[in-house]
Scaffold this motif. Structure first.
Motif, PDB file in Angstrom:
ATOM      1  N   LEU A  11     -70.404 110.065  23.914  1.00  0.00           N
ATOM      2  CA  LEU A  11     -71.658 110.214  24.757  1.00  0.00           C
ATOM      3  C   LEU A  11     -71.729 111.598  25.555  1.00  0.00           C
ATOM      4  O   LEU A  11     -72.572 112.404  25.430  1.00  0.00           O
ATOM      5  CB  LEU A  11     -71.902 108.999  25.937  1.00  0.00           C
ATOM      6  N   LYS A  12     -70.599 111.838  25.915  1.00  0.00           N
ATOM      7  CA  LYS A  12     -70.214 113.279  26.702  1.00  0.00           C
ATOM      8  C   LYS A  12     -70.252 114.374  25.659  1.00  0.00           C
ATOM      9  O   LYS A  12     -70.437 115.457  26.124  1.00  0.00           O
ATOM     10  CB  LYS A  12     -69.265 113.299  27.588  1.00  0.00           C
ATOM     11  N   GLY A  13     -69.974 114.091  24.630  1.00  0.00           N
ATOM     12  CA  GLY A  13     -69.875 115.308  23.345  1.00  0.00           C
ATOM     13  C   GLY A  13     -68.384 115.742  23.229  1.00  0.00           C
ATOM     14  O   GLY A  13     -68.184 116.484  22.692  1.00  0.00           O
ATOM     15  N   ASP A  14     -67.456 115.099  23.943  1.00  0.00           N
ATOM     16  CA  ASP A  14     -66.006 115.487  23.595  1.00  0.00           C
ATOM     17  C   ASP A  14     -65.696 114.930  22.299  1.00  0.00           C
ATOM     18  O   ASP A  14     -64.477 115.585  21.466  1.00  0.00           O
ATOM     19  CB  ASP A  14     -65.188 114.714  24.616  1.00  0.00           C
ATOM     20  N   MET A  15     -66.008 114.126  21.921  1.00  0.00           N
ATOM     21  CA  MET A  15     -65.756 113.242  20.595  1.00  0.00           C
ATOM     22  C   MET A  15     -67.249 112.748  19.626  1.00  0.00           C
ATOM     23  O   MET A  15     -68.152 112.948  20.132  1.00  0.00           O
ATOM     24  CB  MET A  15     -64.800 112.082  20.812  1.00  0.00           C
ATOM     25  N   SER A  16     -66.689 112.353  18.487  1.00  0.00           N
ATOM     26  CA  SER A  16     -67.821 111.908  17.510  1.00  0.00           C
ATOM     27  C   SER A  16     -67.407 110.635  17.254  1.00  0.00           C
ATOM     28  O   SER A  16     -66.240 110.210  17.418  1.00  0.00           O
ATOM     29  CB  SER A  16     -67.560 112.799  16.203  1.00  0.00           C
ATOM     30  N   LEU A  17     -68.111 109.756  16.829  1.00  0.00           N
ATOM     31  CA  LEU A  17     -67.651 108.442  16.245  1.00  0.00           C
ATOM     32  C   LEU A  17     -66.685 108.462  14.974  1.00  0.00           C
ATOM     33  O   LEU A  17     -66.062 107.631  14.934  1.00  0.00           O
ATOM     34  CB  LEU A  17     -69.020 107.493  16.024  1.00  0.00           C
ATOM     35  N   VAL A  18     -67.159 109.395  14.314  1.00  0.00           N
ATOM     36  CA  VAL A  18     -66.418 109.716  13.167  1.00  0.00           C
ATOM     37  C   VAL A  18     -65.790 111.384  13.161  1.00  0.00           C
ATOM     38  O   VAL A  18     -66.480 112.238  13.084  1.00  0.00           O
ATOM     39  CB  VAL A  18     -67.300 109.557  11.823  1.00  0.00           C
ATOM     40  N   SER A  74     -64.155 120.951  14.303  1.00  0.00           N
ATOM     41  CA  SER A  74     -64.914 119.732  14.289  1.00  0.00           C
ATOM     42  C   SER A  74     -64.441 118.874  15.393  1.00  0.00           C
ATOM     43  O   SER A  74     -63.289 118.964  16.014  1.00  0.00           O
ATOM     44  CB  SER A  74     -64.947 119.033  13.063  1.00  0.00           C
ATOM     45  N   LEU A  75     -65.323 118.021  15.986  1.00  0.00           N
ATOM     46  CA  LEU A  75     -64.908 117.178  17.129  1.00  0.00           C
ATOM     47  C   LEU A  75     -63.935 116.149  16.546  1.00  0.00           C
ATOM     48  O   LEU A  75     -64.243 115.692  15.375  1.00  0.00           O
ATOM     49  CB  LEU A  75     -66.296 116.345  17.632  1.00  0.00           C
ATOM     50  N   PRO A  76     -62.926 115.851  17.283  1.00  0.00           N
ATOM     51  CA  PRO A  76     -62.108 114.525  16.925  1.00  0.00           C
ATOM     52  C   PRO A  76     -63.001 113.255  17.056  1.00  0.00           C
ATOM     53  O   PRO A  76     -64.226 113.210  17.695  1.00  0.00           O
ATOM     54  CB  PRO A  76     -61.258 114.573  17.953  1.00  0.00           C
ATOM     55  N   GLY A  77     -62.645 112.319  16.414  1.00  0.00           N
ATOM     56  CA  GLY A  77     -63.443 111.016  16.486  1.00  0.00           C
ATOM     57  C   GLY A  77     -62.673 109.658  16.900  1.00  0.00           C
ATOM     58  O   GLY A  77     -61.548 109.721  16.669  1.00  0.00           O
ATOM     59  N   ILE A  78     -63.320 108.566  16.783  1.00  0.00           N
ATOM     60  CA  ILE A  78     -62.772 107.372  17.046  1.00  0.00           C
ATOM     61  C   ILE A  78     -62.019 106.896  15.485  1.00  0.00           C
ATOM     62  O   ILE A  78     -61.139 106.111  15.488  1.00  0.00           O
ATOM     63  CB  ILE A  78     -63.643 106.419  17.647  1.00  0.00           C
ATOM     64  N   THR A  79     -62.828 107.154  14.720  1.00  0.00           N
ATOM     65  CA  THR A  79     -62.432 106.641  13.371  1.00  0.00           C
ATOM     66  C   THR A  79     -62.858 107.585  12.053  1.00  0.00           C
ATOM     67  O   THR A  79     -63.418 108.630  12.441  1.00  0.00           O
ATOM     68  CB  THR A  79     -63.081 105.205  12.902  1.00  0.00           C
ATOM     69  N   GLY A  80     -62.264 107.254  11.018  1.00  0.00           N
ATOM     70  CA  GLY A  80     -62.350 108.298  10.037  1.00  0.00           C
ATOM     71  C   GLY A  80     -61.664 107.784   8.641  1.00  0.00           C
ATOM     72  O   GLY A  80     -61.287 106.961   8.621  1.00  0.00           O
ATOM     73  N   LEU A  81     -61.761 108.510   7.704  1.00  0.00           N
ATOM     74  CA  LEU A  81     -61.066 108.324   6.450  1.00  0.00           C
ATOM     75  C   LEU A  81     -59.582 107.883   6.646  1.00  0.00           C
ATOM     76  O   LEU A  81     -58.941 107.136   5.883  1.00  0.00           O
ATOM     77  CB  LEU A  81     -61.076 109.384   5.547  1.00  0.00           C
ATOM     78  N   ALA A  82     -58.924 108.864   7.347  1.00  0.00           N
ATOM     79  CA  ALA A  82     -57.275 108.199   7.644  1.00  0.00           C
ATOM     80  C   ALA A  82     -57.208 107.000   8.228  1.00  0.00           C
ATOM     81  O   ALA A  82     -56.505 106.379   7.832  1.00  0.00           O
ATOM     82  CB  ALA A  82     -56.793 109.581   8.246  1.00  0.00           C
ATOM     83  N   GLN A  83     -57.879 106.861   9.294  1.00  0.00           N
ATOM     84  CA  GLN A  83     -57.848 105.521   9.853  1.00  0.00           C
ATOM     85  C   GLN A  83     -58.128 104.330   9.075  1.00  0.00           C
ATOM     86  O   GLN A  83     -57.351 103.402   9.126  1.00  0.00           O
ATOM     87  CB  GLN A  83     -58.775 105.392  11.073  1.00  0.00           C
ATOM     88  N   VAL A  84     -59.114 104.313   8.102  1.00  0.00           N
ATOM     89  CA  VAL A  84     -59.622 103.235   7.419  1.00  0.00           C
ATOM     90  C   VAL A  84     -58.704 103.095   6.206  1.00  0.00           C
ATOM     91  O   VAL A  84     -58.617 101.928   5.380  1.00  0.00           O
ATOM     92  CB  VAL A  84     -60.951 103.250   6.894  1.00  0.00           C
ATOM     93  N   ASN A  85     -57.887 104.364   5.924  1.00  0.00           N
ATOM     94  CA  ASN A  85     -56.733 104.022   4.976  1.00  0.00           C
ATOM     95  C   ASN A  85     -55.447 103.956   5.511  1.00  0.00           C
ATOM     96  O   ASN A  85     -54.513 104.144   4.867  1.00  0.00           O
ATOM     97  CB  ASN A  85     -56.974 105.232   4.089  1.00  0.00           C
ATOM     98  N   ASP A  89     -57.683 114.380   6.838  1.00  0.00           N
ATOM     99  CA  ASP A  89     -58.902 115.099   7.932  1.00  0.00           C
ATOM    100  C   ASP A  89     -59.662 115.996   7.320  1.00  0.00           C
ATOM    101  O   ASP A  89     -60.690 116.007   7.290  1.00  0.00           O
ATOM    102  CB  ASP A  89     -57.971 115.409   8.987  1.00  0.00           C
ATOM    103  N   ALA A  90     -58.935 117.117   6.573  1.00  0.00           N
ATOM    104  CA  ALA A  90     -59.575 118.067   6.139  1.00  0.00           C
ATOM    105  C   ALA A  90     -60.565 117.673   5.101  1.00  0.00           C
ATOM    106  O   ALA A  90     -61.610 117.926   4.879  1.00  0.00           O
ATOM    107  CB  ALA A  90     -58.974 119.385   5.733  1.00  0.00           C
ATOM    108  N   GLU A  91     -60.090 116.939   4.076  1.00  0.00           N
ATOM    109  CA  GLU A  91     -60.802 116.329   2.966  1.00  0.00           C
ATOM    110  C   GLU A  91     -62.101 115.484   3.782  1.00  0.00           C
ATOM    111  O   GLU A  91     -63.296 115.563   3.127  1.00  0.00           O
ATOM    112  CB  GLU A  91     -59.888 115.420   2.083  1.00  0.00           C
ATOM    113  N   MET A  92     -61.646 114.861   4.568  1.00  0.00           N
ATOM    114  CA  MET A  92     -63.154 113.959   5.099  1.00  0.00           C
ATOM    115  C   MET A  92     -64.036 115.137   5.753  1.00  0.00           C
ATOM    116  O   MET A  92     -65.194 114.876   5.557  1.00  0.00           O
ATOM    117  CB  MET A  92     -62.495 113.088   6.384  1.00  0.00           C
ATOM    118  N   LEU A  93     -63.555 115.752   6.397  1.00  0.00           N
ATOM    119  CA  LEU A  93     -64.581 116.787   7.123  1.00  0.00           C
ATOM    120  C   LEU A  93     -65.221 117.715   6.188  1.00  0.00           C
ATOM    121  O   LEU A  93     -66.523 117.927   6.373  1.00  0.00           O
ATOM    122  CB  LEU A  93     -63.891 117.770   7.914  1.00  0.00           C
ATOM    123  N   GLU A  94     -64.735 117.965   4.890  1.00  0.00           N
ATOM    124  CA  GLU A  94     -65.458 118.875   3.936  1.00  0.00           C
ATOM    125  C   GLU A  94     -66.389 118.298   3.098  1.00  0.00           C
ATOM    126  O   GLU A  94     -67.485 118.578   2.733  1.00  0.00           O
ATOM    127  CB  GLU A  94     -64.585 119.223   2.763  1.00  0.00           C
TER     128      GLU A  94
END
Length: 183
Positions: free
Chosen positions: A96-103, A127-138, A152-157
Motif C-alpha cells: 500500500l505504501k509503495g515499498d513493494m508490489s504484490l508480484v 523494479s519493486l520487490p514483491g510478496i510473490t513471483g515466478l521464483a516463489q511459485v517454483n 527474477d530477471a526473467e519474470m520482470l522481463e
C-alpha cells in the motif's frame, strides 16, 4: 496498471483481513511477546525500506537470510503461519505504501552480497520487490543466488497483467513453499 492493482488489492486485503491479523497479533504477543517483525531490506534501486511480517522465530534469532536460520528458532505459531503464508500479511502495508508490489522479486537483506551482485548485474533492482513471483511459485529461494537472480530477471522481463494474476493465484492456491530453513 500494476501499481493500480497493487494499491486496490492491498487496500481491500487490509480492510478484509484485519480481523485475522488482529488474532495473529494477539497470539503473537503470547508466543514471542513481539508479534511484528520489522527488518531493513533492499528495495527498488537498492534503497532500504522496512519490511513488515508477523514474527515466526524467537526474538533473539540472528538477522540472517531464512535459509541460514536454524529451524529450532521457529516457534509453533511461526510454523503454522509460515505453512499458510499468513506471516506475510503485514506486507500488504508495504505494498500500500509503495515499498513493494504484490508480484516481484522477494526483497533480500543488505548482507546477502552475492545475491545483490547477481541481481544488480541483471537489473532486478530497477523494479519493486514483491510478496510473490515466478521464483516463489517454483520453490526457488535465496539459497541459490545466481539461479534466483536469473529467474527474477526473467519474470520482470516478461511480466504482464495476466502473469501478475497467475502468480498471485498460484500463491493463494498454495504453490511454492517459501524460503527453506536450515535443519
Amino acid at each position: 496498471m500494476i501499481r493500480f492493482f497493487d494499491f486496490i488489492f492491498s487496500l481491500f486485503g487490509i480492510l478484509l483481513l484485519w480481523p485475522i491479523g488482529l488474532v495473529i497479533y494477539v497470539l503473537g504477543v503470547f508466543d514471542t511477546g513481539s508479534p511484528l517483525f520489522k527488518q531493513q531490506r533492499v528495495g527498488k534501486n537498492q534503497r532500504p525500506f522496512i519490511l513488515l511480517k508477523f514474527r515466526t522465530m524467537t526474538v533473539n534469532t540472528q538477522s540472517v537470510a531464512t535459509h541460514l536460520a536454524n529451524s529450532s528458532s521457529v516457534t509453533k505459531l511461526g510454523s503454522f503461519l509460515r505453512k499458510l503464508k499468513l506471516d506475510e500479511l503485514p506486507q500488504l502495508i508495504n505494498v500500500l505504501k509503495g515499498d513493494m508490489s504484490l508480484v516481484g522479486p522477494r526483497p533480500n537483506l543488505f548482507n546477502q552480497e552475492e545475491l545483490i551482485l547477481e541481481r544488480s548485474n541483471r537489473g532486478v533492482y530497477n523494479s519493486l520487490p514483491g510478496i510473490t513471483g515466478l521464483a516463489q511459485v517454483n520453490k526457488i529461494d535465496m539459497s541459490t543466488p545466481k539461479k534466483l537472480a536469473e529467474v527474477d530477471a526473467e519474470m520482470l522481463e516478461s511480466l504482464t497483467v495476466k502473469k501478475y494474476f497467475q502468480y498471485i493465484f498460484a500463491t493463494i492456491g498454495g504453490k511454492g513453499s517459501g524460503d527453506r530453513i536450515k535443519e
